[in-house]
Motif scaffolding. Structure first.
Motif: not given
Ligand code: AMP
Ligand code: ZN
Ligand code: FE
Ligand code: FE
Length: 266
Positions: A18, A43, A76, A78, A102, A105, A134-136, A151-152, A155, A246
Motif C-alpha cells: 500500500d 504487507h 491483529e 504485525h 486479500r 477480502r 488492502g484496505r488502504p 483515508v482516515d 478507516f 508509505h
Molecule cells: P490491511 O493490511 O489491508 O488490513 O490494511 C491495514 C493497513 O492499512 C495498515 O497496515 C496500515 O498501513 C493502513 N492503515 C490502517 N489504519 C489506517 C488509517 N487510519 N489511515 C491510513 N492507513 C491506515
C-alpha cells in the motif's frame, strides 16, 4: 534532499502493497538521503525484493529481505521478518495464501460498502494495486468517489477492525508467524507495539521466540521509545526501527531506524 537521521531503515512499503513508490524509486530516495541499509516490509509479500536489490547494487544500498506479516493473537498484530530466505517453500505458500485471500477480502469489502450505499469502481481499485491489495486501496477509492473526505475517515467510519465494512483476513497466529520466519532463517520483530497496546502479550511472544521489538517508529512518542527500549533490554531481545514509509506526508525515509544492525541482536 535533506539527510536522514539514521543510516538504517527497516520498515518501508512500496507499490507491491500500500505504498505509492516503486522499489526502484524508494531505494533511489533512500540513497539520496544517505541511507545505507533498507528492508522493504510490504504487507504479506516479498515481491519488491528483486527490483530493490538490483537498484540497491547500483546505488550502494544494502537490501535485507523483509516482510510485514498480518498476524493474530487476541487482535491483529504485525510481525516484521528480516534476513530470511524468501524462497523458503512454507513462506512462499503463506504469502500465496495471503495474496489469494486479500483478493477475496477486497471483493467482499467492496460488496459490503455497496450494500451500505457507498458504491465503488471495483476494477479501478484492483488496477490501483500492483501487489498485496488492502484496505488502504479501498480507502483511497472512497476518497476519490467522494464518499469520505480522507483515508482516515474511511478507516474510522467503515474499514477499521470490526467496522461496518470490515472483512477479516485469514488468521495466521503470531506464534506461527514467528516460527515461519525462523524456519526461513530470519529474525522476527513485533511491529509498532505502541499502536496495538499489547505489552501484556510481549513476554509470551518472546517465549515463543520473538527476537526483536520495533522501538523507533513514527507512532511512538518519546516516552514509548524509552519504555520499549527498556522492555527489550529487560526481556533480552533486540530492537528494530524504521519509518513505515508509505508516501510523502508522514515520516521521511531514514527518520526512524537504527544506527547499527547489531541492535537487532539485543
Ligand atoms: P490491511 O493490511 O489491508 O488490513 O490494511 C491495514 C493497513 O492499512 C495498515 O497496515 C496500515 O498501513 C493502513 N492503515 C490502517 N489504519 C489506517 C488509517 N487510519 N489511515 C491510513 N492507513 C491506515
Ligand atoms: Zn501499510
Ligand atoms: Fe503495521
Ligand atoms: Fe508497515
Amino acid at each position: 534532499m535533506s539527510k536522514a537521521r539514521y543510516p538504517i531503515d527497516l520498515h518501508l512499503h512500496t507499490t507491491y502493497s500500500d505504498g505509492d513508490r516503486t522499489p526502484a524509486q524508494l531505494v533511489s530516495m533512500a540513497a539520496a538521503r544517505g541511507v545505507r541499509v533498507l528492508a522493504i516490509t510490504d504487507h504479506d509479500t516479498t515481491e519488491a525484493l528483486k527490483e530493490a536489490r538490483a537498484v540497491g547494487e547500483e546505488r550502494g544500498v544494502e537490501i535485507l529481505s523483509g516482510i510485514e506479516l498480518s498476524t493474530w493473537r487476541e487482535k491483529e498484530l504485525h510481525v516484521l521478518g528480516y534476513g530470511f530466505d524468501p524462497a523458503h517453500p512454507p513462506l512462499v505458500e503463506i504469502v500465496a495464501r495471503f495474496q489469494n485471500d486479500r483478493v477475496h477480502r477486497a471483493k467482499a469489502t467492496i460488496a459490503k460498502l455497496d450494500e451500505l450505499g457507498f458504491p465503488l469502481d471495483s476494477a479501478a481499485i484492483f488496477a490501483s494495486a500492483a501487489g498485496a491489495i488492502g484496505r488502504p486501496h479501498i480507502a483511497h477509492a472512497m476518497v476519490t468517489a467522494g464518499h469520505v473526505r480522507t483515508v482516515d475517515e474511511a478507516f474510522r467510519r467503515f474499514l477499521r477492525n470490526d467496522g461496518p465494512a470490515y472483512v477479516p483476513l485469514f488468521r495466521l497466529l503470531t506464534e506461527d508467524a514467528i516460527a515461519l520466519i525462523h524456519d526461513a532463517g530470519g529474525v522476527a520483530s513485533l511491529a509498532h507495539p505502541g499502536i496495538e497496546g499489547v505489552d501484556h502479550l510481549i513476554p509470551r511472544l518472546v517465549e515463543a521466540g520473538l527476537d526483536v521489538i520495533e522501538v523507533s517508529h513514527p507512532s511512538h512518542c518519546s516516552s514509548q521509545l524509552r519504555h520499549y527500549r527498556a522492555l527489550a533490554s529487560a526481556l533480552g531481545v533486540g530492537v528494530s526501527g524504521g519509518s513505515d514509509f508509505h508516501r510523502e506526508g508522514r515520516a521521511q525515509i531514514g527518520d526512524y531506524g537504527l544506527d547499527d544492525l547489531g541492535a537487532l541482536k539485543g
